[in-house]
Write a protein that holds these residues in place. Structure first.
Motif, mmCIF file in Angstrom:
data_model
loop_
_atom_site.group_PDB
_atom_site.id
_atom_site.type_symbol
_atom_site.label_atom_id
_atom_site.label_comp_id
_atom_site.label_asym_id
_atom_site.label_seq_id
_atom_site.Cartn_x
_atom_site.Cartn_y
_atom_site.Cartn_z
ATOM 1 N N GLU A 132 -21.074 3.201 -9.431
ATOM 2 C CA GLU A 132 -19.483 3.399 -9.408
ATOM 3 C C GLU A 132 -19.051 2.608 -8.051
ATOM 4 O OE1 GLU A 132 -18.157 7.295 -9.785
ATOM 5 O OE2 GLU A 132 -18.228 7.566 -7.670
ATOM 6 N N VAL A 133 -17.917 2.257 -8.077
ATOM 7 C CA VAL A 133 -17.152 1.785 -6.756
ATOM 8 C C VAL A 133 -15.653 2.085 -6.725
ATOM 9 C CG1 VAL A 133 -16.417 -0.449 -7.863
ATOM 10 C CG2 VAL A 133 -16.801 -0.348 -5.461
ATOM 11 N N ARG A 134 -15.343 2.457 -5.454
ATOM 12 C CA ARG A 134 -13.720 2.878 -5.471
ATOM 13 C C ARG A 134 -12.977 1.906 -4.459
ATOM 14 N NH1 ARG A 134 -12.514 8.366 -6.415
ATOM 15 N NH2 ARG A 134 -14.237 9.507 -7.103
ATOM 16 N N LEU A 135 -11.861 1.277 -4.501
ATOM 17 C CA LEU A 135 -11.344 0.531 -3.624
ATOM 18 C C LEU A 135 -10.098 1.250 -3.041
ATOM 19 C CD1 LEU A 135 -11.574 -2.729 -5.960
ATOM 20 C CD2 LEU A 135 -13.044 -1.999 -4.256
ATOM 21 N N SER A 136 -9.752 0.922 -1.731
ATOM 22 C CA SER A 136 -8.562 1.449 -1.038
ATOM 23 C C SER A 136 -8.107 0.533 -0.068
ATOM 24 C CB SER A 136 -9.225 2.692 -0.365
ATOM 25 O OG SER A 136 -8.290 3.171 0.465
ATOM 26 N N ALA A 137 -6.855 0.757 0.121
ATOM 27 C CA ALA A 137 -6.006 0.067 1.112
ATOM 28 C C ALA A 137 -5.792 0.740 2.251
ATOM 29 C CB ALA A 137 -4.444 -0.357 0.561
ATOM 30 N N ALA A 138 -6.652 1.798 2.481
ATOM 31 C CA ALA A 138 -6.668 2.298 3.926
ATOM 32 C C ALA A 138 -6.893 1.497 5.171
ATOM 33 C CB ALA A 138 -7.937 3.481 3.789
ATOM 34 N N GLY A 139 -5.908 1.646 6.147
ATOM 35 C CA GLY A 139 -5.789 0.764 7.202
ATOM 36 C C GLY A 139 -5.039 -0.265 6.858
ATOM 37 N N SER A 140 -4.588 -0.780 6.093
ATOM 38 C CA SER A 140 -3.520 -1.664 5.711
ATOM 39 C C SER A 140 -2.057 -1.479 6.405
ATOM 40 C CB SER A 140 -3.049 -2.042 4.318
ATOM 41 O OG SER A 140 -4.210 -2.291 3.765
ATOM 42 N N VAL A 141 -1.383 -2.351 6.963
ATOM 43 C CA VAL A 141 0.014 -1.978 7.507
ATOM 44 C C VAL A 141 0.933 -3.116 6.639
ATOM 45 C CG1 VAL A 141 1.485 -2.345 9.413
ATOM 46 C CG2 VAL A 141 -0.787 -1.620 9.707
ATOM 47 N N VAL A 188 -14.217 -0.363 0.623
ATOM 48 C CA VAL A 188 -14.947 -0.508 -0.630
ATOM 49 C C VAL A 188 -16.058 0.443 -0.498
ATOM 50 C CG1 VAL A 188 -16.346 -1.588 -2.077
ATOM 51 C CG2 VAL A 188 -14.890 -3.083 -1.105
ATOM 52 N N LEU A 189 -15.803 1.556 -1.416
ATOM 53 C CA LEU A 189 -16.811 2.745 -1.361
ATOM 54 C C LEU A 189 -17.781 2.647 -2.329
ATOM 55 C CD1 LEU A 189 -14.071 5.421 -0.379
ATOM 56 C CD2 LEU A 189 -15.447 4.500 1.131
ATOM 57 N N LEU A 190 -18.929 2.482 -2.069
ATOM 58 C CA LEU A 190 -20.063 2.018 -3.126
ATOM 59 C C LEU A 190 -20.676 3.688 -3.432
ATOM 60 C CD1 LEU A 190 -21.635 -1.054 -2.158
ATOM 61 C CD2 LEU A 190 -19.999 -0.803 -3.858
ATOM 62 N N GLY A 191 -20.690 4.055 -4.827
ATOM 63 C CA GLY A 191 -21.393 5.049 -5.058
ATOM 64 C C GLY A 191 -22.557 4.727 -6.039
#
Length: 154
Positions: free
Chosen positions: A122-131, A116-119
């Motif tokens: 605003e917010v951005r959601l990412s699956a970075a690091g998922s396998v 979760v990247l908070l600005g």
């Protein structure tokens, strides 16, 4: 997106001809490149140098196939895969075959991770690091709104 160094390797290993009246085999160099970690899911770029009147058909060793002198393929599961590049003439006859192996390492057990990247507002959601060992793209929603297109106002 994580970037890494790329490996290059050769695949050319053998020629296959069938039939007593078969034409002479055509030599064609084949190579590949991939991220040096070799961890699944792993996208490998394949390249074959072949005469213009010929086409290249690939078998990737995991039940999938491709065509073209330049192609890429993603291996979703760890293992050792036998790759074959078949050089076909204009009549569809196999003139040469190059064979090699691609070894794909495990990235560990499947797991879902949410970043979760908070600005400011605003917010951005990412699956970075998922396998995930299958072709899938995680989808997120926030308050019923799809979050995969970019930042969401909060």
């Amino acid at each position: 997106m994580r970037t890494g160094r790329w490996m290059r390797g050769g695949l050319l290993a053998g020629v296959a001809m069938l039939g007593a009246c078969a034409a002479q085999p055509v030599a064609f160099p084949v190579n590949f490149s991939m991220n040096e970690t070799r961890r699944a899911p792993l996208t490998v770029s394949f390249r074959a140098q072949a005469p213009a009147e010929h086409r290249v058909v690939w078998t990737f060793g995991d039940g999938q196939e491709g065509q073209g002198k330049n192609t890429s393929h993603t291996y979703y599961r760890p293992g050792t895969y036998t790759v074959r590049a078949h050089l076909q003439d204009s009549r569809g006859r196999v003139r040469s075959t190059a064979t090699g192996q691609v070894k794909v390492e495990s990235s560990g057990p499947e797991r879902a991770e949410l970043v979760v990247l908070l600005g400011q507002r605003e917010v951005r959601l990412s699956a970075a690091g998922s396998v995930v060992y299958r072709p899938a793209t995680p989808r997120f929603s926030l308050d019923g709104r799809a979050a995969d297109a970019g930042p969401l106002p909060v």
